[in-house]
Each structure stands twice: as C-alpha cells, then as structure tokens.
Design a protein around this motif. Sequence first.
Motif, short mmCIF file in Angstrom:
data_model
loop_
_atom_site.label_atom_id
_atom_site.label_comp_id
_atom_site.label_asym_id
_atom_site.label_seq_id
_atom_site.Cartn_x
_atom_site.Cartn_y
_atom_site.Cartn_z
N LYS A 211 0.79 -1.29 -0.04
CA LYS A 211 -0.11 0.02 -0.04
C LYS A 211 0.75 1.27 0.05
O LYS A 211 0.61 2.28 -0.65
CB LYS A 211 -0.74 0.04 1.10
N SER A 212 2.09 1.26 0.67
CA SER A 212 2.90 2.21 0.72
C SER A 212 3.46 2.67 -0.62
O SER A 212 3.53 3.78 -1.05
CB SER A 212 4.33 2.17 1.73
N ALA A 213 3.68 1.46 -1.46
CA ALA A 213 4.36 2.01 -2.80
C ALA A 213 3.17 2.46 -3.62
O ALA A 213 3.24 3.28 -4.33
CB ALA A 213 4.84 0.29 -3.52
N TYR A 214 1.85 1.87 -3.52
CA TYR A 214 0.56 2.33 -4.24
C TYR A 214 0.36 3.77 -3.67
O TYR A 214 0.38 4.58 -4.62
CB TYR A 214 -0.40 1.57 -3.82
N TYR A 215 0.91 4.12 -2.56
CA TYR A 215 0.58 5.84 -1.87
C TYR A 215 1.66 6.58 -2.72
O TYR A 215 1.02 7.81 -3.21
CB TYR A 215 0.64 5.49 -0.54
N MET A 216 2.78 6.22 -2.82
CA MET A 216 3.79 6.94 -3.30
C MET A 216 3.42 7.23 -4.99
O MET A 216 3.56 8.22 -5.45
CB MET A 216 5.26 6.32 -2.95
N ALA A 217 3.12 6.20 -5.58
CA ALA A 217 2.85 6.32 -6.83
C ALA A 217 1.68 7.24 -7.17
O ALA A 217 1.64 8.04 -8.03
CB ALA A 217 2.60 4.87 -7.64
N LYS A 218 0.47 7.04 -6.60
CA LYS A 218 -0.84 7.76 -6.58
C LYS A 218 -0.59 9.02 -6.34
O LYS A 218 -0.97 10.12 -7.02
CB LYS A 218 -1.70 7.20 -5.78
N VAL A 219 0.16 9.20 -5.29
CA VAL A 219 0.28 10.80 -4.79
C VAL A 219 1.19 11.55 -5.46
O VAL A 219 1.01 12.93 -6.15
CB VAL A 219 0.82 10.94 -3.34
N THR A 220 2.21 10.96 -6.35
CA THR A 220 2.96 11.56 -7.51
C THR A 220 2.29 11.91 -8.49
O THR A 220 2.59 13.07 -9.00
CB THR A 220 4.18 10.44 -7.44
#
Length: 229
Positions: A211-220
């Motif tokens: 979820k953290s990896a998804y979070y970083m990609a989505k927010v970016t």
Amino acid sequence: MNSNVLVIIPAYNEEDSISQTINRLVNTSTFDYIVINDGSLDNTKEILTSNQFHHLNLPVNMGIGGAMQTGYKYALEKGYAYAIQLDADGQHDPEDLTNLYEEIQFNDFDMVIGSRFVEKTGYRGSHFRRFGIYYFYMMLRLLSGIKITDPTSGYRIVNRNVIKEFSHSYPIDYPEVEVLVQLAQKKYKIKEIKVEMKARQGGKSSITPLKSAYYMAKVTFFSLIRSVF
C-alpha cells in the motif's frame, strides 16, 4: 459549541485505543471534538455509543479522506474557526494541541503541521517510512517550492478558509501530501512546529509495504497533474 476549535478524530477499527484517545483529549484540552466512525467492523461504534462520546457514523468505510472531509463539513456547518486532525490510535499527543492552536491563532498561517523532524524528537520510524517521508519532502520542494519536513503527518490544524476548501474538495485516500500541493498552489501559508509522536496504542496499521508503494505512485501522479493544471 463550547470552543471555536473542533478536533476531528477519524476512526476505523480502533476499539483498542479509541476510549483512551478520547479520555486523554478531554482531560488535557477544552476543545470540542467529533469522532468520525468510518464504517468500523469491530466494536468501535459500540464503544462510542456506550460511553456517549461525540461521534458520527459513516454507513460504509470511506477511507481517511472521506472521514476527514465529513469532519470538515461538520466544522463548517457548526461555525468553527479552526479544525485539528487527531489520530484515533493514540500516536498524536493531545498535549501538543495548544501549541498548534496558539501558532495558527496568533500568527498569519492557514495550516500548521505537527512535525517529527522540524526539530529533534524521540520519533524512530522504519527506514522505509523515513525514506517515503524524505521522498515526499523532495517532491514538494520540486513541485511547489515549499519545504515541509514531515509531509505525511496528519497532525495538523487549519483555519476556516481551509476548512471551506477541504469541505468542497478533499482527496479520498492518502490525502496528507496531496492537499499540501493544493494549498501551496493557492498561496496558503503553511508552517511546521515540533510535536512528539507516540507508538500506536492498539490495533493494527492499515498501511502495508504494498500500500505504501501504491501511495507513493498515486500521490506523485496526482501531484504532478495538479502542478500542471
């Protein structure tokens, strides 16, 4: 309404910590509060009801963004001048609430963030978490020109102008960084002050490495879109 400050506490499956969080808040602060029960599947709702804690129940899980926007809409409707996010898991120390309030009340800021890094604190996070925080720090510098040492901190106070903004538009999930881009583009003034963060007092974090990896990609992605358009 006993105060011009509303503490918003989003809660999802926080049966292990919610009573302690609210009792400590009530014992250390005179601010009003509202718990947004975000469709919890455990006994959070029953605990809130049986203890007559101030709360609103969402019929389904809306995520942190949906819960917080509900709180901001409530703050706007009830006429509060300031709103503070306080995590239900006990990581945010209510004793820092007054410092956040005084900083925004007596100085010309629209948002004040409680930071683990603007000064030295006792916080010790995992290497991966600290990397993510630094990543967003650099992203914000590049996209918005602002220096926020703790961009993922949810411990923040906003004034009524920002309450109105967030009532009308707020990211559904992982909103902390994305709203900083949004506010910076609109020239809102943001400051950080030191706060102490504690370990989670109970329950389990919903943020996994995936979820953290998804979070970083989505927010970016969405931050890039906001910076262009």
